[in-house]
Write a protein that holds these residues in place. Structure first.
Motif, PDB file in Angstrom:
ATOM      1  N   GLU A  78      -3.140  13.034  -1.000  1.00  0.00           N
ATOM      2  CA  GLU A  78      -2.902  11.578  -1.346  1.00  0.00           C
ATOM      3  C   GLU A  78      -1.772  10.811  -0.990  1.00  0.00           C
ATOM      4  O   GLU A  78      -0.427  11.782  -1.244  1.00  0.00           O
ATOM      5  CB  GLU A  78      -2.885  11.376  -2.607  1.00  0.00           C
ATOM      6  N   ILE A  80       1.283   7.407  -1.044  1.00  0.00           N
ATOM      7  CA  ILE A  80       1.370   6.423  -2.031  1.00  0.00           C
ATOM      8  C   ILE A  80       2.487   5.246  -0.166  1.00  0.00           C
ATOM      9  O   ILE A  80       3.376   6.114  -0.314  1.00  0.00           O
ATOM     10  CB  ILE A  80       2.340   6.229  -3.330  1.00  0.00           C
ATOM     11  N   ILE A  91       1.953  -2.779   5.356  1.00  0.00           N
ATOM     12  CA  ILE A  91       0.457  -1.802   4.040  1.00  0.00           C
ATOM     13  C   ILE A  91      -0.397  -1.528   4.312  1.00  0.00           C
ATOM     14  O   ILE A  91      -1.268  -0.721   3.515  1.00  0.00           O
ATOM     15  CB  ILE A  91       1.353  -2.774   3.084  1.00  0.00           C
ATOM     16  N   GLN A  92      -0.728  -3.437   4.607  1.00  0.00           N
ATOM     17  CA  GLN A  92      -2.087  -3.547   4.691  1.00  0.00           C
ATOM     18  C   GLN A  92      -2.983  -2.372   6.182  1.00  0.00           C
ATOM     19  O   GLN A  92      -4.729  -1.694   5.816  1.00  0.00           O
ATOM     20  CB  GLN A  92      -2.557  -4.974   5.241  1.00  0.00           C
ATOM     21  N   MET A  95      -2.955   0.973   4.684  1.00  0.00           N
ATOM     22  CA  MET A  95      -4.637   1.163   3.432  1.00  0.00           C
ATOM     23  C   MET A  95      -5.817   1.196   4.217  1.00  0.00           C
ATOM     24  O   MET A  95      -6.812   1.499   3.548  1.00  0.00           O
ATOM     25  CB  MET A  95      -4.613  -0.466   2.392  1.00  0.00           C
ATOM     26  N   ARG A  96      -5.876   0.690   5.333  1.00  0.00           N
ATOM     27  CA  ARG A  96      -6.822   0.572   6.124  1.00  0.00           C
ATOM     28  C   ARG A  96      -7.002   2.469   6.613  1.00  0.00           C
ATOM     29  O   ARG A  96      -7.972   2.442   6.963  1.00  0.00           O
ATOM     30  CB  ARG A  96      -7.195   0.106   7.337  1.00  0.00           C
ATOM     31  N   VAL A  99      -4.941   5.406   2.671  1.00  0.00           N
ATOM     32  CA  VAL A  99      -3.680   5.625   1.599  1.00  0.00           C
ATOM     33  C   VAL A  99      -3.828   5.242   0.064  1.00  0.00           C
ATOM     34  O   VAL A  99      -5.116   4.462  -0.099  1.00  0.00           O
ATOM     35  CB  VAL A  99      -2.506   4.668   1.941  1.00  0.00           C
ATOM     36  N   THR A 100      -3.523   6.029  -0.877  1.00  0.00           N
ATOM     37  CA  THR A 100      -4.281   5.470  -2.313  1.00  0.00           C
ATOM     38  C   THR A 100      -3.334   4.471  -2.462  1.00  0.00           C
ATOM     39  O   THR A 100      -4.324   3.674  -3.646  1.00  0.00           O
ATOM     40  CB  THR A 100      -3.322   6.959  -3.249  1.00  0.00           C
ATOM     41  N   ASP A 101      -2.153   3.711  -2.724  1.00  0.00           N
ATOM     42  CA  ASP A 101      -1.695   3.147  -3.099  1.00  0.00           C
ATOM     43  C   ASP A 101      -0.438   2.470  -2.333  1.00  0.00           C
ATOM     44  O   ASP A 101      -0.067   2.985  -1.362  1.00  0.00           O
ATOM     45  CB  ASP A 101      -1.484   2.804  -4.511  1.00  0.00           C
ATOM     46  N   TYR A 102      -0.016   1.128  -3.170  1.00  0.00           N
ATOM     47  CA  TYR A 102       1.552   0.524  -2.341  1.00  0.00           C
ATOM     48  C   TYR A 102       2.601   0.152  -3.347  1.00  0.00           C
ATOM     49  O   TYR A 102       1.995  -0.095  -4.390  1.00  0.00           O
ATOM     50  CB  TYR A 102       1.807   0.010  -0.933  1.00  0.00           C
ATOM     51  N   CYS A 115       1.232   2.732 -11.440  1.00  0.00           N
ATOM     52  CA  CYS A 115       0.579   3.125 -10.451  1.00  0.00           C
ATOM     53  C   CYS A 115       0.639   4.517 -10.737  1.00  0.00           C
ATOM     54  O   CYS A 115      -0.588   5.281 -10.203  1.00  0.00           O
ATOM     55  CB  CYS A 115       2.040   2.495  -8.975  1.00  0.00           C
ATOM     56  N   TRP A 119      -3.223   6.386 -10.871  1.00  0.00           N
ATOM     57  CA  TRP A 119      -2.585   8.491  -9.686  1.00  0.00           C
ATOM     58  C   TRP A 119      -3.392   9.295 -10.097  1.00  0.00           C
ATOM     59  O   TRP A 119      -4.734  10.094 -10.121  1.00  0.00           O
ATOM     60  CB  TRP A 119      -2.646   8.771  -9.300  1.00  0.00           C
TER      61      TRP A 119
END
Length: 256
Positions: A78, A80, A91-92, A95-96, A99-102, A115, A119
C-alpha cells in the motif's frame, strides 16, 4: 499497530511527518525512514511494512520508479505518494499505477489525518475478508500452489506480480501471499526474485544483450535496482558476472 515506512530525501520533511503522525494518536507507527526509493526497496526486502508514504521527487530512485518496482515485486504493498501542486501529472501517473492515495505539500495535519483514517478503514474491511478466507483454508484445494507455480512457469518474468498471480486463480492476493509462505516456506517475492536472478545469469552468460535490456526482460524497470539486487544475491555485479562467465564464439565457457 500498523507499520509505516517514510521515504523522502529531505530529513526535515520525514521528521515533520513522523511528528504529525504520532500526534494523531492513530494505531500507526513509523518504523523506518529512507531517503530514496532504492534504499526503501532494499529495506522492504528484509522487513514487513503495512503502508509506505513516499515523496515523488527524489534522487537515485524517485517515487514513481519505487511504485513500479513494488508492483513488480509484490502487488500487495500500500502506497501513498506525496507531491506538490504543480506536479499533479505525476500524481495522476502514480494513481494509474495503483497507489492508494496522495497528499499535496505543504501537508496540513487535518489532511493527513483524513487520508490515514480512510486507509485504516479500508484495511479494517480487508481484514474481515481475510479472516473469512483463513477460516476456510482447511477446505481450500491443495492444488492451489501447483496452479500458481504453473502460472509462474508459463508467464514472462516481467509480467508476474502477486496481484496478477492471485487473479489468475481468483483468490485474494493477501491470502495467496500467506498460503505461498506456508506451503513453500518462502515469500512470493523472494521466489520470483530467485527466478529473475537465475534468468538474468543465463542471459548474461549466453547473450550480448545490454544490461538495461536484460533488466527489463526479467522484470526490473530500474537498472540500478537490478544491479544492486543481483550483486547482493550473486556476489558480483552483472557486468562482472558476464566478464567471468560469458561464452566464446565457439560456445565454450570463457572462465577468466
Amino acid at each position: 499497530m500498523k507499520k509505516i515506512l517514510l521515504v523522502d530525501d529531505e530529513r526535515w520533511v520525514r521528521t515533520a511527518l513522523k511528528w504529525t503522525i504520532n500526534k494523531l494518536d492513530l494505531p500507526l507507527q513509523v518504523v523506518h525512514e529512507c531517503q530514496n526509493g532504492l534504499e526503501a526497496l532494499d529495506w522492504i526486502k528484509m522487513n514487513e511494512v503495512d503502508l509506505i508514504l513516499t515523496d515523488i521527487r527524489m534522487p537515485v530512485m524517485d517515487g514513481l520508479a519505487l511504485v513500479k518496482e513494488l508492483s513488480t515485486l509484490n502487488g500487495a504493498y500500500e502506497v501513498i505518494v506525496i507531491s506538490v501542486h504543480d506536479e499533479f501529472q505525476f500524481i495522476q501517473q502514480a494513481m494509474r499505477s495503483g497507489v492508494t492515495d496522495y497528499l499535496l505539500k505543504p501537508i496540513e495535519e487535518n489532511e493527513i489525518k483524513v487520508c490515514l483514517e480512510k486507509w485504516l478503514h479500508k484495511k479494517s474491511n480487508q481484514g474481515n475478508v481475510s479472516k473469512q478466507l483463513l477460516a476456510e483454508k482447511d477446505n481450500f484445494p491443495l492444488s492451489t500452489i501447483d496452479r500458481i507455480l504453473d502460472y509462474i512457469e508459463k508467464t514472462p518474468l516481467d509480467q508476474i506480480t502477486l496481484k496478477e498471480a492471485a487473479e489468475s486463480i481468483h483468490i485474494n492476493p493477501s491470502y495467496l501471499s500467506q498460503l505461498f509462505k506456508q506451503q513453500l516456506n518462502k515469500k512470493f517475492v523472494d521466489y520470483i526474485t530467485e527466478l529473475r536472478i537465475e534468468e538474468s545469469k543465463r542471459l548474461l552468460q549466453n547473450t550480448t544483450l545490454r544490461m538495461s535490456e536484460i533488466a527489463e526482460r526479467v522484470g526490473y524497470s530500474d537498472l540500478a535496482y537490478f544491479s544492486n539486487n543481483f550483486k547482493k544475491i550473486v556476489g558480483s555485479s552483472p557486468s562482472e558476472y558476464r566478464n567471468i562467465n560469458s561464452k566464446t564464439s565457439d560456445g565454450t565457457l570463457n572462465k577468466r
